[in-house]
Design an enzyme around this catalytic site. Sequence first.
Site: not given
Length: 400
Positions: A155, A226
């Site tokens: 990430d 997200d």
Amino acid sequence: MRFHSRPFLAVYASLAMTLICQLCPTAKAQSAELAATPPMGWNSWNHFAEKVTDADVRAAADAMVSSGMRDAGYIYVNVDDSWEAQRDAQGNIHSNSKFPDMKALGDYVHSKGLKFGIYSSPGPKTCGGYEGSYRHEQQDANTYASWGVDFLKYDLCSYMDIMKLHDPSQDPHQAQVMMQEAYSKMHEALVNTHRPIVYSLCQYGVDSVWEWGPQVGGNMWRTTDDIRDNYGSMALIGFSQAGLEKFAGPGHWNDPDMLEIGNGGMTADQYRTQMSLWAILSAPLLAGNDLSKIDDTTKNILINKEVIAVDQDKRGIQGSRIGPPQIWMKPLSDGSKAVALFNFVTDDEAEPLTLKFKDVGFSGPVHVRDLWAHKDLGVLYDSYTVTVPQGGVVMLRIWQ
Ligand code: GLA
């Protein structure tokens, strides 16, 4: 905790959509057989976030077996952010007190016939502010391999700060090159472990990651920011995947983020929409709910084997939107086609939607099966009209 510097990347998102990775000649995908079909499993983040513990992960593994999810194809049990502690004097990463023994946890997951996943960042810190892999890539990859890790979500997070140190006005490609280099570096480290590890890129889709994801070894890459457990977020992400079809295929998949099914913020109809749309998109299916408390409705959505078969079809063609308002179609390896009719309107009304079979490439009579009703509708001619609940879906398999 969320990392707050992402707007910085918007600067780069508009730059050079077609940059070819020149930094990663040895970074060939760890091979298509690692993710020949979209990876399926569970990830801790959507439900547990930073509260996740070793016990939660073991309970998820147990529930994957007892619920029938493992046998339906859900294999990866992935620990997301917040497992990390500090490094020792030799630079080795350790897990924190929530995860007393990662090797033992990996062994437990494997003992259930499942695979074990973990999370890190190319930056010094993860999005939650935990220790990242910056300048420790090979050391961390070796540690993961020694723990029996089979999947890594990597990430971007604080690596954006490293990229920021380079002034884009002096070299507009610099940040992109650095990002690709960072992803490539960890891929090479994973390859060097000689352990097959699915490599999941998470950088929110910036710089058209789908164009260079395979070249840095990615088996899947997030295409958006997200997901949240509400219909607006899920629908925006899912329906915005139109146009990315050509970048997906066996070994390398577009990832519109994890499933929210069972987390409570949507209706069952809306969760059926997520499951159907993700299957049509050939998206990875990573459940994000508390599996130890799974109810029958959630189970029936996550374990609809006919819908899973659409997602896992071995041809690996990502489906596309074929017409108004939200009718999507995915060609399957046996010559049949999966078609989903979504009622995307925002009022409370159930809507009659009509599919004309010629719009999905059929002329003459067709056989039609409803994949949520588990019912053959017989031989139909010309078109099919069905009432679809608000936010819901009717999903069909059609063949001649
Ligand atoms: C980012 C990712 C999420 C999750 C969190 C963890 O926001 O996009 O999926 O991994 O970090 O901190």
